[in-house]
Design a protein around this motif. Structure first.
Motif, PDB file in Angstrom:
ATOM      1  N   PRO A 449       0.823  -1.230   0.000  1.00 51.08           N
ATOM      2  CA  PRO A 449       0.000   0.000   0.000  1.00 51.08           C
ATOM      3  C   PRO A 449       0.845   1.263   0.000  1.00 51.08           C
ATOM      4  N   GLY A 450       1.933   1.255   0.735  1.00 52.18           N
ATOM      5  CA  GLY A 450       2.771   2.449   0.789  1.00 52.18           C
ATOM      6  C   GLY A 450       3.386   2.759  -0.554  1.00 52.18           C
ATOM      7  N   ALA A 451       3.855   1.729  -1.241  1.00 52.23           N
ATOM      8  CA  ALA A 451       4.445   1.934  -2.569  1.00 52.23           C
ATOM      9  C   ALA A 451       3.395   2.420  -3.553  1.00 52.23           C
ATOM     10  N   TYR A 452       2.191   1.870  -3.458  1.00 50.17           N
ATOM     11  CA  TYR A 452       1.114   2.300  -4.359  1.00 50.17           C
ATOM     12  C   TYR A 452       0.784   3.778  -4.150  1.00 50.17           C
ATOM     13  N   MET A 456       1.189   6.766  -7.000  1.00 47.78           N
ATOM     14  CA  MET A 456       0.011   7.563  -7.378  1.00 47.78           C
ATOM     15  C   MET A 456       0.217   9.036  -7.060  1.00 47.78           C
ATOM     16  N   ALA A 457       0.974   9.310  -5.960  1.00 46.48           N
ATOM     17  CA  ALA A 457       1.302  10.709  -5.646  1.00 46.48           C
ATOM     18  C   ALA A 457       2.185  11.293  -6.736  1.00 46.48           C
ATOM     19  N   ALA A 458       3.108  10.487  -7.252  1.00 48.87           N
ATOM     20  CA  ALA A 458       3.965  10.952  -8.345  1.00 48.87           C
ATOM     21  C   ALA A 458       3.148  11.195  -9.607  1.00 48.87           C
ATOM     22  N   VAL A 459       2.190  10.296  -9.876  1.00 50.35           N
ATOM     23  CA  VAL A 459       1.321  10.473 -11.045  1.00 50.35           C
ATOM     24  C   VAL A 459       0.541  11.775 -10.928  1.00 50.35           C
ATOM     25  N   ALA A 460       0.114  12.115  -9.707  1.00 51.74           N
ATOM     26  CA  ALA A 460      -0.696  13.323  -9.492  1.00 51.74           C
ATOM     27  C   ALA A 460       0.079  14.599  -9.801  1.00 51.74           C
ATOM     28  N   ASN A 462       1.759  14.998 -12.377  1.00 51.49           N
ATOM     29  CA  ASN A 462       1.741  15.127 -13.832  1.00 51.49           C
ATOM     30  C   ASN A 462       3.126  15.429 -14.397  1.00 51.49           C
ATOM     31  N   SER A 463       4.135  14.938 -13.692  1.00 54.76           N
ATOM     32  CA  SER A 463       5.518  15.122 -14.130  1.00 54.76           C
ATOM     33  C   SER A 463       6.086  13.758 -14.510  1.00 54.76           C
ATOM     34  N   VAL A 464       6.476  13.634 -15.761  1.00 52.95           N
ATOM     35  CA  VAL A 464       7.050  12.374 -16.222  1.00 52.95           C
ATOM     36  C   VAL A 464       8.335  12.070 -15.471  1.00 52.95           C
ATOM     37  N   ASP A 465       9.149  13.099 -15.222  1.00 51.22           N
ATOM     38  CA  ASP A 465      10.417  12.883 -14.519  1.00 51.22           C
ATOM     39  C   ASP A 465      10.169  12.388 -13.098  1.00 51.22           C
ATOM     40  N   GLU A 466       9.143  12.933 -12.414  1.00 55.08           N
ATOM     41  CA  GLU A 466       8.827  12.496 -11.055  1.00 55.08           C
ATOM     42  C   GLU A 466       8.394  11.035 -11.038  1.00 55.08           C
ATOM     43  N   VAL A 467       7.553  10.667 -12.022  1.00 49.32           N
ATOM     44  CA  VAL A 467       7.098   9.280 -12.122  1.00 49.32           C
ATOM     45  C   VAL A 467       8.285   8.354 -12.408  1.00 49.32           C
TER      46      VAL A 467
END
Length: 514
Positions: A449-452, A456-460, A462-467
């Motif tokens: 759950p923590g990894a998920y 998802m926070a990285a997806v939010a 909207n930065s490809v580099d962050e993801v």
């Protein structure tokens, strides 16, 4: 007095008619009237029609043999060719004989019947569509198509193989000939009719092909950055076009030449454009083949009849200098040989991943004439967003990034110079290429759950580099944990072996030879 005399004659004739047999006054055919050998005496119109139709149908089994000179025959029975009664109007004439017209005429016709029978002749008719179908279905087996002279380019130059004229059945003329014979000369018995054969001339002769030796246009592109599958597709598509001879007036379809896109036809899965993304498909990269050929065709100044640009810009030619083909959207690159002589298309690829098409023909352009093509960019549209696609079927840590594609609006211009001086400038095409933002497809499948929540926070953002960074960190952590687990497992196994006295043998050190 004349009127009185005529009236008395009419009264006398009326008396004569009254004295004639009853059958002459009823609505049946008079005695002595025949159709061929059919006696129609005392028959009603309907009865006579049935007899005549039965008579015509009786010839339905007669065999009609169509001859193909020196080749063979096609047979059918008359009924199969739509045999029918061809002059039904004689029934009306037979029924009205001795009744139509004034009394004097009718009296004369009936008196003539007392001395000589009135005989009508049946004529036959046939269905031309059925005759055509019989010929079209059976004649091709006897056709000897012309063999064109062929042209092959080798390292020593062009080699020519002689052609040969053919003989084929002229369907239209044969239908007319068969129909004409059956409706005018046929007597109802088995018969033979010759089909019309015409000479099928080759498209070209060895003499005209011998003139094909001048380079009309050539173009090369590089696919050095392509992987093995895309490179194989480019080479395969090129080989399918290489060696094509196009005769005057003929149109060439690139799609028809290189299709189908299947493994059986030599294609592999490789990247191609679809809805603003790069996806794998059979034959990916084939558009570089059509684009390279397009530019050679432009330089040869052949007539382009169909051309489409890619949905997004390509890097191996300038904007508006591309030609896309796609089965799904019906895109094709077509051109026509609008010259007076045949042309020959040579295509080849090289070990350093270059593809070249060269078009050969008979050069008729002035040597002081120069043709170039200029790409003009009207608008450049840079994407200002990024897009992230999550995929729950892929494990967390998976992340594939596609670069952004700049959108363009461009034109291609043909520039003609004579003796170095520009004499004309003509727009060849206009093209619009869609922009596509930089994007990432990221896997989010995990039981942690923590990894998920982290991904998802990285997806939010909207930065490809962050993801990318979060995915990489998770993947590195997973790899480190797996390595640690493996090391612990190896240590435990070694300890267990030592406790059991199963110390692994250490091979003796090698002693150097003297």
């Amino acid at each position: 007095m004349k009127k009185v005399f005529r009236a008395l004659c009419m009264i006398s004739l009326a008396g004569l008619f009254i004295g004639m047999p009853v059958q002459a006054r009823e609505n049946v055919i008079h005695r002595g009237i025949y159709v061929n050998d059919i006696d129609l005496t005392d028959k009603s119109k309907e009865e006579a029609k049935e007899e005549i139709e039965a008579y015509v149908a009786s010839f339905g089994d007669s065999q009609i043999t169509l001859h193909v000179e020196d080749e063979g025959t096609i047979t059918a029975c008359a009924a199969d060719l739509g045999l029918k009664w061809g002059n039904e109007e004689i029934l009306e004439e037979a029924t009205s004989f001795g009744r139509d017209g004034d009394i004097l005429r009718c009296y004369k016709e009936l008196k003539d019947l007392e001395h000589k029978n009135k005989v009508y002749t049946v004529s036959f008719d046939f269905d031309q569509d059925k005759i055509r179908s019989l010929i079209e279905e059976n004649a091709p087996q006897y056709n000897q198509e012309a063999v064109n002279a062929t042209l092959t380019k080798t390292e020593e130059g062009f080699q020519i193989s002689e052609g040969q004229e053919g003989r084929v059945i002229d369907t239209d003329a044969s239908v007319d000939s068969v129909y004409g014979y059956l409706t005018t000369d046929w007597d109802g018995n088995a018969c033979d009719v010759d089909l019309v054969v015409k000479v099928d001339e080759p498209h070209t002769t060895a003499e005209s092909l011998a003139m094909v030796k001048d380079e009309l246009g050539t173009f090369t592109t590089s696919y050095s950055s392509s992987g093995g599958s895309r490179s194989a597709n480019v080479a395969n598509g090129c080989s399918l076009i290489n060696g094509t001879t196009l005769y005057p007036g003929e149109e060439f379809s690139t799609y028809e030449a290189v299709a189908p896109f299947s493994e059986a036809n030599g294609y592999y899965m490789a990247g191609s454009y679809l809805n603003g993304q790069v996806v794998d498909s059979l034959g990916g990269g084939i558009c570089q083949v059509s684009t390279t050929l397009y530019n050679a065709v432009l330089k040869a100044e052949l007539e382009v009849t169909e051309r489409y640009n890619h949905s997004m810009i390509v890097t191996y030619v300038d904007p508006s200098a591309d030609a896309a083909i796609a089965e799904s959207s019906g895109k094709d690159f077509k051109f026509k040989n609008n010259l007076e002589y045949p042309i020959y298309i040579e295509g080849y690829t090289t070990p350093d991943k270059k593809i070249t098409f060269t078009i050969y023909g008979v050069e008729s352009r002035d040597s002081n004439r120069e043709v170039t093509y200029e790409s003009v960019v009207l608008e450049k549209i840079t994407p200002d967003t990024e897009v992230i696609y999550t995929d729950a079927s892929l494990p967390l840590g998976y992340c594939v990034v596609q670069s952004a594609h700049v959108g363009y609006k461009a034109q291609l211009w043909k520039v003609v110079k004579e003796n170095g001086v520009e004499v004309s400038r003509e727009q060849v095409n206009s093209s619009s290429y869609m922009k596509a933002p930089r994007s990432a497809t990221v896997g989010v499948a995990t039981e942690d759950p923590g990894a998920y929540e982290a991904i998802m926070a990285a997806v939010a953002t909207n930065s490809v580099d962050e993801v990318k960074a979060v995915s990489k960190a998770y993947k590195d952590a997973q790899a480190a944990a797996a390595a640690e687990a493996q090391a612990q497992a190896d240590a435990a196994a070694a300890a267990a072996m030592a406790q059991a006295g199963m110390i692994p043998e250490v091979p003796p050190a090698e002693v150097p030879a003297e």
